[in-house]
Design an enzyme around this catalytic site. Structure first.
Site, short mmCIF file in Angstrom:
data_model
loop_
_atom_site.label_atom_id
_atom_site.label_comp_id
_atom_site.label_asym_id
_atom_site.label_seq_id
_atom_site.Cartn_x
_atom_site.Cartn_y
_atom_site.Cartn_z
N ASP A 99 -2.60 10.47 -0.03
CA ASP A 99 -2.42 11.39 -1.27
C ASP A 99 -2.59 12.64 -1.14
OD1 ASP A 99 -4.97 11.83 0.52
OD2 ASP A 99 -6.67 10.56 -0.73
N GLU A 100 -1.82 13.17 -0.68
CA GLU A 100 -1.21 14.57 -0.19
C GLU A 100 -0.35 15.02 -0.81
OE1 GLU A 100 -2.53 16.89 3.22
OE2 GLU A 100 -3.41 15.00 3.85
#
Length: 330
Positions: free
Chosen positions: A241-242
């Site tokens: 989720d980066e």
């Protein structure tokens, strides 16, 4: 059947580009292939020297001179367009005083085949032109097959390269692509900003609604990031989720802060997945290439990470600039 008719039939079979010319130079019979070159102009009844211009020998300007050229090669061309060049050979007919003039295309055969849409049926079966046409067709087919294969291989290589640099879930660039862009910018000494974005509360969406919901959120987040950036910017998914956004040529802190605020505001809005709201937020850290004395990829990534961690310590759903951190102000 008269002798002339029999001769014309024989010539049509053996050399379909023949002309039967009488002693006055008038065309009495014309081969089917030769007539095909001038479908709007019936050759029969025309004067040979009215239809054709002798190029060599230039001394041949009259019918008697033409008839005296038995066995000699003629170079000629049509007087009207297209002025196709031809080669000819004169064979006098003793009884009638006329002559058979057999014509051929010579090295211009390929142009003639193209210009007049000729096929193998327009030539004598023993004509070497047939062999040449077959060779040309075979070469053309081979070249087309080679070109088609090269295009497919090139397409496959481009697709493979694109796939190697693309995150399959979101369609964004991946870490490998980010490294490539970052390395190029550093190598060319270009000014840029690097923004590191992390989705807050993403794990709770996965745990509560499953991976399908998580994938949906990632895809929607990717769409928002693309919409809020320029086409020249690089948006990459570098972890679960980066995300990393590289802004080429943009180092104004106020502009970057405005972009980050818009991203945070839009990502804070609940995303509906199968009637279920998925609520996340975003923490963002930004570093500028101009802030580092010796610019290295690892160093600017680390600087953006530090700013991101500060945003998380400050309560998440906010943006921090590396320049505002204590270790930069010293």
């Amino acid at each position: 059947m008269t002798d002339t008719q029999e001769l014309a039939g024989l010539l049509e079979t053996l050399c379909p580009m023949f002309l039967l010319v009488d002693q006055k130079g008038c065309i009495g019979q014309a081969g089917s292939t030769l007539q095909k070159l001038r479908p709007e102009l019936p050759l029969v009844g025309q004067g040979f020297l009215d239809v054709f211009e002798l190029i060599r020998p230039r001394t041949v300007t009259t019918v008697p001179a033409l008839m005296s050229m038995a066995g000699a090669k003629l170079h000629l061309k049509f007087r009207d367009e297209p002025r196709t060049t031809l080669k000819g050979l004169v064979a006098p007919l003793q009884q009638s005083g006329g002559a058979v003039i057999n014509l051929s295309f010579g090295i211009s055969i390929l142009d003639a085949v193209r210009d007049y849409a000729l096929t193998s049926a327009d030539f004598s079966g023993t004509d070497l032109a047939i062999e040449l046409l077959y060779l040309v067709e075979a070469k053309s087919a081979a070249m087309e097959a080679s070109r088609s294969l090269n295009l497919r291989l090139q397409g496959a290589m481009l697709a493979a390269e694109e796939q190697a640099y693309t995150d399959t879930l979101t369609g964004l660039k991946n870490r490998r692509a980010m490294d490539h862009v970052l390395g190029h910018l550093i190598l060319t000494n270009s000014a840029f900003a690097l923004m590191h974005l992390d989705l807050d509360f993403f794990k709770s969406v996965n745990d509560r609604l499953g991976h399908a919901a998580g994938d949906y959120v990632l895809q929607q987040a990717a769409r928002i990031m693309l919409e809020e950036t320029r086409s020249a910017d690089t948006v990459a998914r570098v972890g679960g989720d980066e995300f990393v956004i590289i802004f080429k040529g943009l180092t104004q802190e106020g502009t970057l802060a405005s972009i980050a605020d818009r991203l945070i505001a839009r990502l804070n809005e609940p995303m509906m997945f199968q009637t279920q709201p998925c609520s996340i937020s975003a923490s963002i850290g930004t570093a500028l290439s101009t802030q580092l004395q010796v610019l290295k990829a690892a160093d600017i990534l680390h600087a953006a990470d530090l700013a991101l961690y500060q945003a998380k310590r400050d309560g998440r759903s906010c943006h921090r600039l590396y320049s505002t951190l204590t270790n930069v102000q010293s």
